[in-house]
Write an enzyme that holds these catalytic residues in place. Structure first.
Site, short mmCIF file in Angstrom:
data_model
loop_
_atom_site.label_atom_id
_atom_site.label_comp_id
_atom_site.label_asym_id
_atom_site.label_seq_id
_atom_site.Cartn_x
_atom_site.Cartn_y
_atom_site.Cartn_z
N PRO A 2 36.65 37.23 10.66
CG PRO A 2 35.66 38.04 8.28
CD PRO A 2 35.64 38.57 9.85
CE1 TYR A 3 44.43 33.38 11.80
CE2 TYR A 3 43.93 31.08 10.75
CZ TYR A 3 44.80 31.54 11.36
OH TYR A 3 45.78 31.71 11.60
#
Length: 65
Positions: A2-3
């Site tokens: 995830p970013y």
């Protein structure tokens, strides 16, 4: 991996508050989506209030009202 990109105005957010945001978002992604905290990236961009507009005017002007 995830970013997460958090954008906030650059007026008075402390390093401690930023660290709490990073930890909280990381923990939330782990809890809700079972994402690995070791591969979760959180970026905080601080934007000058002159560069942030709402309703056709800058945040700087809105806050002066």
């Amino acid at each position: 991996m995830p970013y997460v990109n958090i954008k906030i105005t650059d007026d008075g957010v402390t390093p401690e508050q930023k660290a709490e945001l990073i930890k909280g978002v990381t923990d939330l992604l782990q809890k809700v989506l079972d994402k690995n905290p070791q591969t979760t990236v959180v970026v905080i961009d601080e934007v000058p209030t002159d560069n942030w507009g709402i309703g056709g005017e800058t945040v700087t002007i809105r806050r002066k009202k």
